[in-house]
Each structure stands twice: as structure tokens, then as C-alpha cells.
Design a protein around this motif. Structure first.
Motif, PDB file in Angstrom:
ATOM      1  N   GLN A  12       0.854  -1.191   0.000  1.00 30.44           N
ATOM      2  CA  GLN A  12       0.000   0.000   0.000  1.00 30.44           C
ATOM      3  C   GLN A  12       0.893   1.244   0.000  1.00 30.44           C
ATOM      4  N   LYS A  13       0.575   2.188  -0.872  1.00 29.39           N
ATOM      5  CA  LYS A  13       1.413   3.378  -1.007  1.00 29.39           C
ATOM      6  C   LYS A  13       1.360   4.236   0.250  1.00 29.39           C
ATOM      7  N   SER A  14       0.152   4.524   0.722  1.00 30.57           N
ATOM      8  CA  SER A  14       0.064   5.251   1.984  1.00 30.57           C
ATOM      9  C   SER A  14      -1.222   4.857   2.687  1.00 30.57           C
ATOM     10  N   GLY A  15      -1.060   4.516   3.964  1.00 25.32           N
ATOM     11  CA  GLY A  15      -2.235   4.081   4.705  1.00 25.32           C
ATOM     12  C   GLY A  15      -1.850   3.163   5.838  1.00 25.32           C
ATOM     13  N   ARG A  16      -2.845   2.518   6.377  1.00 28.31           N
ATOM     14  CA  ARG A  16      -2.736   1.665   7.554  1.00 28.31           C
ATOM     15  C   ARG A  16      -1.590   0.653   7.495  1.00 28.31           C
ATOM     16  N   LEU A  17      -1.332   0.086   6.294  1.00 28.80           N
ATOM     17  CA  LEU A  17      -0.367  -1.022   6.208  1.00 28.80           C
ATOM     18  C   LEU A  17       1.007  -0.637   5.697  1.00 28.80           C
ATOM     19  N   SER A  18       1.148   0.589   5.172  1.00 31.37           N
ATOM     20  CA  SER A  18       2.391   0.952   4.473  1.00 31.37           C
ATOM     21  C   SER A  18       3.633   0.833   5.336  1.00 31.37           C
ATOM     22  N   ASP A  19       3.661   1.573   6.440  1.00 31.96           N
ATOM     23  CA  ASP A  19       4.891   1.649   7.224  1.00 31.96           C
ATOM     24  C   ASP A  19       5.320   0.296   7.779  1.00 31.96           C
ATOM     25  N   ASP A  20       4.377  -0.453   8.317  1.00 28.43           N
ATOM     26  CA  ASP A  20       4.717  -1.754   8.901  1.00 28.43           C
ATOM     27  C   ASP A  20       5.196  -2.743   7.836  1.00 28.43           C
ATOM     28  N   ILE A  22       6.729  -1.997   4.935  1.00 25.19           N
ATOM     29  CA  ILE A  22       8.085  -1.597   4.527  1.00 25.19           C
ATOM     30  C   ILE A  22       9.087  -1.969   5.633  1.00 25.19           C
ATOM     31  N   ALA A  23       8.688  -1.720   6.885  1.00 29.86           N
ATOM     32  CA  ALA A  23       9.577  -2.038   8.009  1.00 29.86           C
ATOM     33  C   ALA A  23       9.887  -3.534   8.031  1.00 29.86           C
ATOM     34  N   LEU A  24       8.893  -4.354   7.733  1.00 28.24           N
ATOM     35  CA  LEU A  24       9.116  -5.802   7.725  1.00 28.24           C
ATOM     36  C   LEU A  24      10.087  -6.189   6.613  1.00 28.24           C
ATOM     37  N   LEU A  25       9.911  -5.618   5.433  1.00 25.67           N
ATOM     38  CA  LEU A  25      10.822  -5.923   4.320  1.00 25.67           C
ATOM     39  C   LEU A  25      12.257  -5.526   4.680  1.00 25.67           C
ATOM     40  N   LYS A  26      12.390  -4.369   5.318  1.00 28.72           N
ATOM     41  CA  LYS A  26      13.734  -3.925   5.718  1.00 28.72           C
ATOM     42  C   LYS A  26      14.307  -4.839   6.792  1.00 28.72           C
ATOM     43  N   ALA A  27      13.452  -5.254   7.719  1.00 26.50           N
ATOM     44  CA  ALA A  27      13.907  -6.112   8.819  1.00 26.50           C
ATOM     45  C   ALA A  27      14.395  -7.467   8.322  1.00 26.50           C
ATOM     46  N   ILE A  28      13.897  -7.918   7.165  1.00 26.10           N
ATOM     47  CA  ILE A  28      14.381  -9.211   6.653  1.00 26.10           C
ATOM     48  C   ILE A  28      15.554  -9.014   5.670  1.00 26.10           C
ATOM     49  N   GLY A  29      16.117  -7.809   5.701  1.00 26.80           N
ATOM     50  CA  GLY A  29      17.372  -7.598   4.973  1.00 26.80           C
ATOM     51  C   GLY A  29      17.232  -7.094   3.550  1.00 26.80           C
ATOM     52  N   ILE A  30      16.033  -6.664   3.164  1.00 32.55           N
ATOM     53  CA  ILE A  30      15.863  -6.139   1.809  1.00 32.55           C
ATOM     54  C   ILE A  30      16.129  -4.636   1.832  1.00 32.55           C
ATOM     55  N   LYS A  31      17.161  -4.218   1.142  1.00 32.28           N
ATOM     56  CA  LYS A  31      17.486  -2.787   1.104  1.00 32.28           C
ATOM     57  C   LYS A  31      16.621  -2.106   0.059  1.00 32.28           C
ATOM     58  N   LEU A  69       3.956 -11.168  -4.974  1.00 40.40           N
ATOM     59  CA  LEU A  69       3.532 -11.138  -3.577  1.00 40.40           C
ATOM     60  C   LEU A  69       2.818  -9.828  -3.294  1.00 40.40           C
ATOM     61  N   GLY A  70       2.029  -9.798  -2.224  1.00 42.14           N
ATOM     62  CA  GLY A  70       1.385  -8.553  -1.836  1.00 42.14           C
ATOM     63  C   GLY A  70       1.106  -8.536  -0.342  1.00 42.14           C
ATOM     64  N   PHE A  71       1.195  -7.351   0.228  1.00 36.84           N
ATOM     65  CA  PHE A  71       0.800  -7.154   1.630  1.00 36.84           C
ATOM     66  C   PHE A  71      -0.594  -6.535   1.609  1.00 36.84           C
ATOM     67  N   ILE A  72      -1.537  -7.167   2.296  1.00 40.74           N
ATOM     68  CA  ILE A  72      -2.915  -6.665   2.200  1.00 40.74           C
ATOM     69  C   ILE A  72      -3.706  -7.009   3.460  1.00 40.74           C
ATOM     70  N   GLY A  73      -4.698  -6.222   3.767  1.00 42.33           N
ATOM     71  CA  GLY A  73      -5.589  -6.523   4.879  1.00 42.33           C
ATOM     72  C   GLY A  73      -6.558  -7.624   4.465  1.00 42.33           C
ATOM     73  N   GLU A  74      -6.849  -8.513   5.397  1.00 43.12           N
ATOM     74  CA  GLU A  74      -7.747  -9.639   5.061  1.00 43.12           C
ATOM     75  C   GLU A  74      -9.133  -9.172   4.632  1.00 43.12           C
ATOM     76  N   ASP A 100       1.400  -9.425  12.134  1.00 41.01           N
ATOM     77  CA  ASP A 100       0.976  -8.998  13.470  1.00 41.01           C
ATOM     78  C   ASP A 100       0.595  -7.520  13.493  1.00 41.01           C
ATOM     79  N   TYR A 101       0.204  -6.975  12.350  1.00 38.51           N
ATOM     80  CA  TYR A 101      -0.177  -5.569  12.327  1.00 38.51           C
ATOM     81  C   TYR A 101      -1.391  -5.381  11.419  1.00 38.51           C
ATOM     82  N   GLY A 102      -1.872  -4.132  11.369  1.00 40.87           N
ATOM     83  CA  GLY A 102      -3.016  -3.845  10.502  1.00 40.87           C
ATOM     84  C   GLY A 102      -4.329  -4.360  11.069  1.00 40.87           C
ATOM     85  N   GLY A 103      -4.354  -4.594  12.378  1.00 40.80           N
ATOM     86  CA  GLY A 103      -5.566  -5.124  12.989  1.00 40.80           C
ATOM     87  C   GLY A 103      -6.726  -4.126  12.911  1.00 40.80           C
TER      88      GLY A 103
END
Ligand code: PRP
Ligand code: ZN
Ligand code: MG
Length: 226
Positions: A12-20, A22-31, A69-74, A100-103
Motif C-alpha cells: 500500500q502506497k500510503s495508509g494503515r499497512l504501508s509503514d509496517d 516496509i519495516a518488515l521488508l527492511k527487517a528481513i534484509g531487503i534494502k 507477492l502482496g501485503f494486504i488486509g484480510e 501482526d499488524y493492521g488489525g
């Protein structure tokens, strides 16, 4: 597009799921070098491209195989799945991980002053929502004859505007409902963010290998946060 050998991930470009996300992708080592106005971001250390789009578009992009792949709310995922199924379009996908986010919850809410004794109070009424398929499925399960009125936004003002008797919208803190004189009544769907993948067998071997290499790292990050 889908035959590019770089793994394509939609967020998601901007919204509830964006920051988390991106943070997850960075945390798994994707620059990632994300520039705000660009739709696409190339990873500098992995064969991965990030597509930054509206969340509503993500389920379709995955189901059509435009991204891998995609990050999305259920909630959004289930709604789009029902919509595409009804329209005869491909609606398959695989859930890789529940995150564990976007609840949030999708709930029916009614004006403060409305007499409400359960869902049967909505018999014959109109309910404004951005999720007509989820709402109509719920009405059907409950044996209620009510009408879902589709609104893309400003759902919370529909009763005051005389467009509907009640609403069915996402709630997280409840502040939006409260500010609009509405009370949450029935939770019809509970949602979190998920990481989804194109239906089985549609990724190249290279991409499949990359995904299989990334997933244990996702598990590591989720575990560390518990
Ligand atoms: C949802 C929903 C409400 C708000 C509720 O919108 O439509 O406007 O969140 O949250 P609250 O209970 O914390 O006040 P969202 O932020 O998902 O944006 P969208 O409607 O543009 O998708
Ligand atoms: Zn949205
Ligand atoms: Mg909203």
C-alpha cells in the motif's frame, strides 16, 4: 510484466499497512530506496521490485499474476475475492503468512438515536459500506433482507446525509464512529495484514527459491516481536 525475473511485491502506497510492511521488508534484509513520488522501488541488494499502489488494487494484482507477492488486509482481500468470483475473474491466491499488524474490524454501526435490538432491526433498511460483498454475505447468513449501498469513502456521514440508515465500515480506535454520532453494534469480520502469493505453481523456480529463503526471516522477525 509477470515474466520479469525480479520478484514483484505490492504494498500500500500510503495508509494503515504501508509503514509496517516496509519495516518488515527492511527487517528481513531487503534494502530499499523508496522515493515518495515513484510507483516502483528497486531493491539494491536483492532481485526485488516494490510496487506502491492503492490497497484496493493489491488483491487483483496478485490474482491476475501482475505481481508475485502482496501485503494486504484480510478484509480487502476477502471482499475482492468475492467480487472477482462473482464477476468470473481469477480469484485464487495463497496466504504465506498472517502478520501482526493492521488489525481492525469491519462492523455495523448505527446512529446513537436508533433503536437497535440486533441485526433484525436492519430488516428492509439501507446500509452504506465500501465492502458490499462481505456485508451482503453477512445479511444472507443472518437471514436479513437489507440493502448494501456502495460508497468508496465518507461512509460515516451516510446516515446524516440521508443516504443510508446505518453503516458497515472499518473500526480500529472507534474515533471516527464517535465523531459522527454512530455506535458500533455487530462485528462482521476481524482482519489483520497478510502476505499473499500468486496461486500455486505460478512462480518461476528462481522466484520460488527466493521466497523460500525469505520466509524463515519473516518468521524470525515475527517471533522476535512476540
Ligand atoms: C478506516 C475507516 C474509518 C477509519 C476508522 O479508514 O473507513 O474512516 O479507518 O478508524 P478509527 O476507528 O481508528 O477512527 P482507513 O483509514 O482504512 O482509510 P480508507 O477508508 O481510505 O481505506
Ligand atoms: Zn482503501
Ligand atoms: Mg476511511
Amino acid at each position: 510484466m509477470s515474466n520479469s525475473n525480479r520478484l514483484r511485491i505490492a504494498v500500500q502506497k500510503s495508509g494503515r499497512l504501508s509503514d509496517d510492511s516496509i519495516a518488515l521488508l527492511k527487517a528481513i534484509g531487503i534494502k530499499l530506496n523508496i522515493r515518495d513520488r515513484l510507483l516502483i522501488a528497486h531493491s539494491t541488494n536483492q532481485p526485488i521490485d516494490l510496487l506502491r499502489v492503492r490497497d484496493d488494487d493489491i488483491p487483483g494484482l496478485v490474482m491476475d499474476g501482475v505481481v508475485d507477492l502482496g501485503f494486504i488486509g484480510e478484509n480487502e482481500l476477502e471482499e475482492k475475492m468475492l467480487e472477482r468470483k462473482a464477476a468470473g475473474k481469477p480469484f485464487e491466491y495463497e496466504v504465506l503468512r498472517r502478520l501482526d499488524y493492521g488489525g481492525c474490524r469491519l462492523s455495523i454501526a448505527v446512529p446513537n438515536e436508533m433503536d437497535y435490538d440486533g441485526i433484525q432491526s436492519l430488516e428492509g433498511k439501507k446500509v452504506a459500506t465500501t465492502y458490499p460483498y462481505l456485508l451482503e454475505r453477512y445479511f444472507k447468513e443472518q437471514g436479513i433482507n437489507a440493502k448494501a449501498v456502495m460508497l468508496q469513502g465518507s461512509v460515516e456521514v451516510a446516515p446524516r446525509a440521508g443516504v443510508a440508515d446505518a453503516i458497515c465500515d472499518l473500526v480500529s480506535t472507534g474515533a471516527t464512529l464517535e465523531a459522527n454520532g454512530l455506535v458500533e453494534k455487530d462485528v462482521i469480520f476481524r482482519s489483520k495484514a497478510v502476505l499473499i502469493k500468486r496461486a500455486d505453481g505460478e512462480l518461476s523456480d528462481e522466484k520460488e527459491t527466493l521466497v523460500n529463503r525469505l520466509m524463515p526471516r519473516v518468521d524470525g522477525v515475527l517471533l522476535a516481536k512476540e
